[in-house]
Enzyme design. Structure first.
Site, mmCIF file in Angstrom:
data_model
loop_
_atom_site.group_PDB
_atom_site.id
_atom_site.type_symbol
_atom_site.label_atom_id
_atom_site.label_comp_id
_atom_site.label_asym_id
_atom_site.label_seq_id
_atom_site.Cartn_x
_atom_site.Cartn_y
_atom_site.Cartn_z
ATOM 1 N N GLU A 115 18.518 33.648 44.560
ATOM 2 C CA GLU A 115 17.075 33.564 44.815
ATOM 3 C C GLU A 115 16.325 34.365 43.762
ATOM 4 O OE1 GLU A 115 16.445 35.291 48.660
ATOM 5 O OE2 GLU A 115 18.037 34.105 49.586
ATOM 6 N N LYS A 117 13.926 37.118 42.415
ATOM 7 C CA LYS A 117 13.491 38.394 42.991
ATOM 8 C C LYS A 117 12.014 38.552 42.669
ATOM 9 C CE LYS A 117 14.735 43.248 43.441
ATOM 10 N NZ LYS A 117 13.402 43.840 43.284
ATOM 11 N N ASP A 119 8.375 39.999 42.548
ATOM 12 C CA ASP A 119 7.881 41.366 42.441
ATOM 13 C C ASP A 119 6.598 41.532 43.249
ATOM 14 O OD1 ASP A 119 8.048 43.922 41.668
ATOM 15 O OD2 ASP A 119 7.430 43.603 39.592
ATOM 16 N N TYR A 233 12.303 35.305 52.879
ATOM 17 C CA TYR A 233 13.664 35.246 52.341
ATOM 18 C C TYR A 233 14.740 35.782 53.280
ATOM 19 C CZ TYR A 233 12.318 39.986 50.789
ATOM 20 O OH TYR A 233 11.854 41.265 50.735
ATOM 21 N N LYS A 321 18.745 42.316 37.208
ATOM 22 C CA LYS A 321 17.394 42.598 36.738
ATOM 23 C C LYS A 321 17.131 42.045 35.339
ATOM 24 C CE LYS A 321 14.904 45.367 38.543
ATOM 25 N NZ LYS A 321 14.427 46.245 39.597
ATOM 26 N N CYS A 415 -24.656 53.553 27.186
ATOM 27 C CA CYS A 415 -24.293 52.138 27.343
ATOM 28 C C CYS A 415 -24.286 51.456 25.979
ATOM 29 C CB CYS A 415 -25.298 51.455 28.267
ATOM 30 S SG CYS A 415 -25.101 49.670 28.334
ATOM 31 N N CYS A 418 -27.397 48.806 26.023
ATOM 32 C CA CYS A 418 -28.818 49.161 26.112
ATOM 33 C C CYS A 418 -29.100 50.629 25.800
ATOM 34 C CB CYS A 418 -29.380 48.792 27.479
ATOM 35 S SG CYS A 418 -28.794 49.865 28.803
ATOM 36 N N CYS A 433 -23.655 51.866 33.751
ATOM 37 C CA CYS A 433 -24.962 51.870 33.120
ATOM 38 C C CYS A 433 -25.975 51.720 34.253
ATOM 39 C CB CYS A 433 -25.068 50.700 32.139
ATOM 40 S SG CYS A 433 -26.758 50.347 31.672
ATOM 41 N N CYS A 439 -30.729 46.207 31.544
ATOM 42 C CA CYS A 439 -29.612 46.135 30.597
ATOM 43 C C CYS A 439 -29.187 44.683 30.379
ATOM 44 C CB CYS A 439 -28.418 46.948 31.094
ATOM 45 S SG CYS A 439 -26.968 46.781 30.017
#
Ligand code: IVH
Length: 677
Positions: A115, A117, A119, A233, A321, A415, A418, A433, A439
């Site tokens: 199967e 694996k 994550d 699973y 792995k 910023c 602006c 900002c 802005c």
């Protein structure tokens, strides 16, 4: 045939929606369009609003329900959730197999199940009498956290088990604990991160963290906005069925309605196991989700028991792995971008490097804390991790390679768009900002969001147009879109009469968008489609929503203090109230749809013939459904028949329809026909 009562209709809709989820998430074969799904869900909501006594806990409308958690309760798992020993290379994989055959006896045949694996994070889901009653995280394997309300929001997770279809698939269990992984697809993760960045929330380093973080939200409505998925699973304790192997269990889980990975395989020889593992190494990048390896399990449960468990790792399984996709390169520059709510996010410009066959030039740095906690500096050599098509991220500096010349990085104080002095809210990771009204960078992002597909869906306006309209001074807030005229475009390059007409039409059409989409379009922090729909349904108008107190907001199912506080802040702001007033003046409705009629004359004048077994509706339910919408049901097919609705093992009526050229629909087609209205 009798006309269906609301109770009957509600049950029909629930079955159809559950079937659509099953087709989408388990079979990976959607048959109902998103629009049709939404329409049916709205219809069910309307019935339940009018008849609250008809609401059932496993109704698809109840996925977001219950109050926000202040903290998660600890639960002890009845059987510990184990972890897996790793094999880092083929030699270690062989060593595992050799131990298995030594322990079982070298002559004993062993069947293996292989199967992916995935994550994500491991969960244990308890079902009693076919209903989902509790879900808990793995925690340390012995004690996890109860996250039932949040898990309910995952559409691929059945709230009610399906009745397995054939005898050899066993019946329903009296009780069962289903184990599996909650995860996020790469593409959906990338979209989520882009959204979080735009709204000033912390983005996640990888899909796994995103899945874990999303499941730990205190407001279920927030979890519901996250694209979580589930793969089953394994099983924990169960009663009322007899399961004897992993392969049988995976098939059984699929029959009960759980998504099971399509790439699981059963092999009787070790050579096949090896070949499959090797093939997987090359496939890992093309998967829609992140896998960090492949799990090899001994199939037979009796053999599993014989092999037993050492520490927390079963001897009957191993994780082969994949190598990590990391590389070291120089961090040339840190640049910052401004999002919709003014959040300023840092990004890394790297000395180009090839990682797993892809050239990487930019990587995410998430936020100011991320950089300072890791002391990442411009000029450092940094480890960069890439996982499939997810945007690569900087893991941290390689301190051994640091030269004396590099200086700690400090966040810019102004910023970049602006020039305003940036601010940082107590307890938040983001610099912002504060120049909300003016802005230009923020405004462009807000326009982009307002016109996006999940919001007002104005086709023809995207990032480029938003930038253009803002820089030409045509719009100062999203409501100004409704003031655009053909005359403005005169002489502007790239806009011919046809394009202008199309654009203005799209803007015009968006005035009719329902309230929930307007709420999404406003771009309120933490308020996505799920929360917006809940709010629109509950309050019915933007005025009522704006007038609601925090207590009234948190009284709405699934809305917790985080969303409520954000709404409060948003509507306090004068600039936002002004935009709402302008939207109203522009002719937007700002009130909800009146509860949808569950009867109509949509099918008036149409004659239907039903044949075969439909996946969710009985013949009678389908007949009722047609009649509720004004259609007629007849027994025999003739030239006058408008549609034949055919299910499994349809016979002579289907043949006749084909012969006469009568349109043939399946159940989904029938539902789509109705919801299209
Ligand atoms: S079996 C033997 N199967 O890997 C019992 N685990 O390192 C262990 N995982 O906590 C679980 N995909 O989160 C199993 N197909 C799969 C898996 C899987 C991912 C995760 C799971 C577990 C961890 C163990």
């Amino acid at each position: 045939m009798t006309l269906p009562d609301p109770a009957h209709r509600a049950e029909t809709l629930r079955a159809a929606l559950a079937e659509a989820n099953y087709q989408y998430y388990v079979l990976d074969d959607p048959r109902l369009s998103d629009a049709a799904y939404d329409a049916l869900l709205r219809e069910l909501q309307a019935i339940e609003t009018a008849h609250p006594e008809l609401i059932t806990p496993d109704s698809p409308t109840q996925r977001v329900s219950g109050q926000a958690a202040t903290q998660f309760t600890k639960v002890r798992h009845p059987q510990p959730l184990l972890s897996l020993a790793n094999a880092m290379d083929e030699a270690e994989l062989h060593a595992w197999r050799e131990r298995v055959s030594r322990l079982l006896g070298p002559a004993t045949p062993v069947v293996y199940v292989v199967e992916p694996k995935i994550d994500g994070l491991a969960l244990a889901l308890t079902y009693q009498a076919g209903r989902f009653v509790q879900g808990a995280t793995r925690g340390d394997g012995e004690i996890g956290e109860e996250v039932t309300a949040n898990l309910r929001t995952i559409r691929g997770l059945p709230l009610r088990l399906r009745e397995p279809e054939t005898a050899e698939q066993l019946g329903l269990p009296a009780s069962i604990e289903v184990r599996g992984e909650v995860y996020m697809r790469r593409a959906e993760f990338a979209a989520l991160n882009a959204h979080l960045t735009a709204t000033g929330e912390k983005s996640f380093a990888n899909p796994r963290n995103a899945a874990a973080g999303s499941l730990r939200q205190k407001d279920p409505a927030l979890t519901a906005e996250r694209p979580l998925r589930f793969f089953a699973y394994a099983v924990g304790p169960f009663t009322g069925v007899n399961l004897t192997s992993q392969w049988q269990t995976l098939h059984y889980l699929r029959a009960l309605g759980f998504p099971v990975n399509a790439d699981v395989r059963r092999f009787t020889t070790w050579a096949e196991v090896l070949a499959y593992c090797q093939a997987w190494m090359t496939r890992r990048d093309s998967l829609p989700y992140e896998a960090d390896g492949i799990v090899v399990k001994v199939d037979d449960f009796a053999q599993q028991r014989e092999l037993g468990v050492v520490q927390h790792d079963p001897r009957w399984a191993v994780a082969f792995k994949f190598a990590a996709r990391e590389a070291v390169t120089r961090l040339e520059q840190i640049v910052v971008n401004v999002g919709r709510t003014g959040v300023v996010t840092p990004n890394a410009e790297l000395s180009p490097i090839v990682i797993g066959g892809v050239t990487v030039r930019n990587a995410s740095l998430h936020n100011a804390d991320y950089i300072s906690e890791r002391d990442i500096r411009v000029g450092d050599y940094v480890t960069v991790k890439r996982a499939g098509d997810v945007i690569p991220y900087v893991v941290g500096p390689v301190l051994d390679l640091r030269t004396a010349a590099v200086e700690p990085w400090t966040f810019p104080t102004t910023c970049p768009a602006c020039g305003s002095t940036l601010e940082r809210v107590e307890g938040e990771a983001a610099w912002r900002c504060p120049n909300f009204g003016i802005c230009p960078a923020q405004l462009v992002r807000r326009v982009e969001h307002f016109v996006s597909r999940g919001a007002m869906d104005i086709v023809g306006i995207g990032e480029r147009q938003a930038e253009q309209f803002v820089s030409l001074g045509w719009i100062e807030d999203v409501a100004d879109l409704y003031g655009l005229t053909a005359a403005l475009f005169e002489g502007v390059e790239g806009y011919g009469p046809k394009r202008i007409a199309k654009l203005l039409d799209a803007i015009q059409a968006s005035r009719a968008q329902p309230l929930d989409r307007v709420i999404v379009g406003l771009g309120i922090r933490f308020v996505g489609n799920v929360a917006a729909t809940a709010l629109a349904n509950h309050f019915g108008s933007l005025d009522a929503l704006m007038a609601a107190s925090e207590a009234e907001l948190t009284a709405v199912d699934g809305i917790g203090p985080v969303v409520a506080a954000s709404l409060g802040l948003f509507f306090q702001r004068e600039a936002n109230r002004h935009v709402v007033a302008k939207l109203r003046a522009a002719g937007l409705l700002l009130v909800g749809e009146s509860p949808r009629q569950w009867t109509s004359d949509l099918l008036a004048g149409k004659t239907f013939v039903l044949t075969g077994t439909l996946p969710t509706l009985t013949r009678e339910q389908a007949g009722d459904l047609i009649q509720t919408h004004g259609g007629k049901v007849s027994e025999s097919v003739s030239k006058k028949t408008s549609y034949v609705v055919a299910g499994a093992s349809a016979g002579s009526k289907l043949a006749k329809a084909q012969q006469l050229g009568v349109t043939v629909l399946d159940e989904a087609g029938l539902l789509a026909l109705i919801s299209a209205g």
